[in-house]
Design a protein around this motif. Structure first.
Motif, PDB file in Angstrom:
ATOM      1  N   ARG A   1       0.851  -1.169   0.000  1.00 47.99           N
ATOM      2  CA  ARG A   1       0.000   0.000   0.000  1.00 47.99           C
ATOM      3  C   ARG A   1       0.905   1.243   0.000  1.00 47.99           C
ATOM      4  O   ARG A   1       2.137   1.130  -0.039  1.00 47.99           O
ATOM      5  CB  ARG A   1      -0.910  -0.004   1.230  1.00 47.99           C
ATOM      6  N   ALA A   2       0.281   2.426   0.115  1.00 50.48           N
ATOM      7  CA  ALA A   2       1.057   3.664   0.015  1.00 50.48           C
ATOM      8  C   ALA A   2       0.745   4.624   1.152  1.00 50.48           C
ATOM      9  O   ALA A   2       0.657   5.833   0.947  1.00 50.48           O
ATOM     10  CB  ALA A   2       0.803   4.327  -1.333  1.00 50.48           C
ATOM     11  N   GLY A   3       0.587   4.078   2.371  1.00 51.01           N
ATOM     12  CA  GLY A   3       0.452   4.945   3.530  1.00 51.01           C
ATOM     13  C   GLY A   3       1.732   5.743   3.724  1.00 51.01           C
ATOM     14  O   GLY A   3       2.811   5.346   3.268  1.00 51.01           O
ATOM     15  N   ALA A   4       1.634   6.873   4.400  1.00 56.32           N
ATOM     16  CA  ALA A   4       2.786   7.755   4.556  1.00 56.32           C
ATOM     17  C   ALA A   4       3.949   7.060   5.255  1.00 56.32           C
ATOM     18  O   ALA A   4       5.105   7.192   4.851  1.00 56.32           O
ATOM     19  CB  ALA A   4       2.374   9.005   5.331  1.00 56.32           C
ATOM     20  N   SER A   5       3.649   6.318   6.312  1.00 60.62           N
ATOM     21  CA  SER A   5       4.709   5.625   7.048  1.00 60.62           C
ATOM     22  C   SER A   5       5.400   4.593   6.156  1.00 60.62           C
ATOM     23  O   SER A   5       6.632   4.516   6.102  1.00 60.62           O
ATOM     24  CB  SER A   5       4.126   4.945   8.288  1.00 60.62           C
ATOM     25  N   THR A   6       4.599   3.818   5.441  1.00 59.68           N
ATOM     26  CA  THR A   6       5.157   2.798   4.551  1.00 59.68           C
ATOM     27  C   THR A   6       6.030   3.417   3.476  1.00 59.68           C
ATOM     28  O   THR A   6       7.146   2.943   3.201  1.00 59.68           O
ATOM     29  CB  THR A   6       4.023   1.991   3.897  1.00 59.68           C
ATOM     30  N   CYS A   7       5.553   4.498   2.843  1.00 56.66           N
ATOM     31  CA  CYS A   7       6.321   5.149   1.780  1.00 56.66           C
ATOM     32  C   CYS A   7       7.657   5.662   2.303  1.00 56.66           C
ATOM     33  O   CYS A   7       8.681   5.569   1.611  1.00 56.66           O
ATOM     34  CB  CYS A   7       5.514   6.289   1.170  1.00 56.66           C
ATOM     35  N   ASN A   8       7.667   6.187   3.514  1.00 50.89           N
ATOM     36  CA  ASN A   8       8.912   6.701   4.066  1.00 50.89           C
ATOM     37  C   ASN A   8       9.872   5.583   4.458  1.00 50.89           C
ATOM     38  O   ASN A   8      11.082   5.737   4.319  1.00 50.89           O
ATOM     39  CB  ASN A   8       8.614   7.610   5.254  1.00 50.89           C
ATOM     40  N   GLU A   9       9.346   4.475   4.943  1.00 50.93           N
ATOM     41  CA  GLU A   9      10.216   3.329   5.248  1.00 50.93           C
ATOM     42  C   GLU A   9      10.828   2.772   3.970  1.00 50.93           C
ATOM     43  O   GLU A   9      12.022   2.443   3.930  1.00 50.93           O
ATOM     44  CB  GLU A   9       9.412   2.256   5.976  1.00 50.93           C
ATOM     45  N   ILE A  10      10.026   2.669   2.916  1.00 49.45           N
ATOM     46  CA  ILE A  10      10.529   2.209   1.619  1.00 49.45           C
ATOM     47  C   ILE A  10      11.597   3.180   1.100  1.00 49.45           C
ATOM     48  O   ILE A  10      12.644   2.771   0.588  1.00 49.45           O
ATOM     49  CB  ILE A  10       9.377   2.078   0.611  1.00 49.45           C
ATOM     50  N   GLY A  11      11.315   4.487   1.258  1.00 47.90           N
ATOM     51  CA  GLY A  11      12.270   5.488   0.811  1.00 47.90           C
ATOM     52  C   GLY A  11      13.573   5.424   1.574  1.00 47.90           C
ATOM     53  O   GLY A  11      14.663   5.510   0.998  1.00 47.90           O
TER      54      GLY A  11
END
Length: 373
Positions: free
Chosen positions: A276-286
């Motif tokens: 998914r693309a929740g803010a927390s997930t996107c930042n961890e991926i980044g």
């Protein structure tokens, strides 16, 4: 220093709090930290596992529906809030917190309200560009409101107390070691794909994953695939996978679990993540610099997940597939395209790291220490 973190409901609210708590403990090993959450939610697993004390209170989310059932739910939610505020005040009198930090979820509001009413400094962090209901309410009480995006400042009644700090992520995501992670997990040189769709799970995407497993089997398992079903999916997905003709007990190329408790290690070891693309997930991926295929949830307020995903896509850090278009065949094609192009993956990883505020946790700790004074 005595600190209370309040958060709950999903990992996206809990993990940022853990990142800041870990950083505060590094700065001051004698710092006393207590978490407050809601009974029956993800914090009951994640917080104790991270080594912190947790007190859980009964909680109930609000309904946006003006139906008899919705009104009944809201009456229950109001009673839970009043009871929780009373319980929080008792906890605070005993614990004597210097600062209370909230990172989202309805479970956090009673603690923030109780703290503000007792004159304790209150700090709120909002991970999404558009503030949620809890943050909107809590921002009026808070001494400081922390956001991820400059554009968010204008969405609050008092922009003067809003500060842009980015999204805190645990240091393990930033400094992951691929070779060490693969050795720890027992992986060889094979391509590795990781997939997860939230701590609760997403029915449609879990169904897609089951069909994807079948396609992987038909092609001789060309990569290792580790998938987290979420708590709801764990109840029925193993049976569905078996119906698709995939016997997980006879292959080590597909592994299915309920939840990833070692996500930093998995991200360090993986070649591609699907999520998914929740803010927390996107930042961890980044922070991990991990090439990704993002499938935003269509069931969120203001479609904020697709906005997050499109931001990564525009900077060539992600492949975005909307859920209604995400057939198993299309998803399989996107996976194979990424795995066959190491140069593209390397460029995506570099672009992702440039997008993340890597010192976000440190910035928040500075603010917490300032409030404590």
């Amino acid at each position: 220093m005595n600190l209370i973190f309040t958060c709950g409901g999903t990992a996206g609210h809990i993990n940022p709090a853990l990142a800041v708590a870990n950083m505060m403990r590094e700065r001051d090993p004698k710092c006393n930290i207590l978490f407050i959450g809601a009974t029956g939610h993800m914090e009951e697993k994640l917080v104790p596992q991270a080594g912190y004390e947790l007190k859980c209170l009964p909680g109930s989310g609000l309904s946006r529906k003006l139906t008899p059932a919705g009104l009944k739910q809201n009456a229950k939610a109001v009673k839970c809030v009043l009871d929780a505020v009373k319980a929080c005040k008792k906890i605070f009198r005993e614990f004597q917190p210097d600062v209370i930090i909230g990172t989202g979820g309805y479970a956090s509001f009673p603690a923030l309200y109780a703290g503000s009413s007792m004159g304790i400094p209150v700090c709120v962090h909002e991970s999404n560009a558009v503030p949620g209901v809890t943050t909107k309410l809590a921002s009026r009480l808070a001494d400081r409101v922390l956001v991820c995006f400059e554009e968010s400042k204008a969405m609050y009644p008092d922009p003067s107390k809003v500060e842009v700090v980015g999204m805190p992520v645990r240091r393990e995501f930033i400094y992951g070691d691929r070779e060490a992670a693969r050795k720890e997990l027992g992986f060889g040189d094979e391509p590795v794909v990781v997939s997860a769709f939230g701590s609760l799970g997403a029915k449609m995407m879990n169904q897609t994953m089951a069909e994807l497993f079948r396609l992987e089997k038909e092609e001789g398992f060309p990569f290792r695939h580790i998938h987290a079903t979420g708590s709801f999916g764990w109840e029925w997905m193993p049976g569905l996978v078996k119906e698709k003709g995939v016997d997980l007990s006879k292959t080590d190329r597909i592994e299915m679990v309920e939840y990833f408790y070692n996500m930093p290690t998995l991200m360090a070891a993986a070649d591609v993540i699907i999520s998914r693309a929740g803010a927390s997930t996107c930042n961890e991926i980044g922070a991990a610099g991990l090439p990704c295929i993002l499938i935003p949830s269509p069931n969120v307020t203001n479609n904020h997940q697709e906005k997050n995903a499109r931001l990564l896509e525009a900077r060539n850090g992600a492949v975005v597939v909307v859920e209604k278009d995400c057939t198993p065949e299309k998803l399989y094609g996107e996976i194979k395209a990424l795995l066959s192009d190491p140069e593209r993956r390397a460029e995506m990883g570099q672009n992702l790291r440039r997008m993340v505020t890597l010192d976000s946790a440190e910035r928040i700790c500075d603010i917490v220490e300032e409030l404590a004074k």
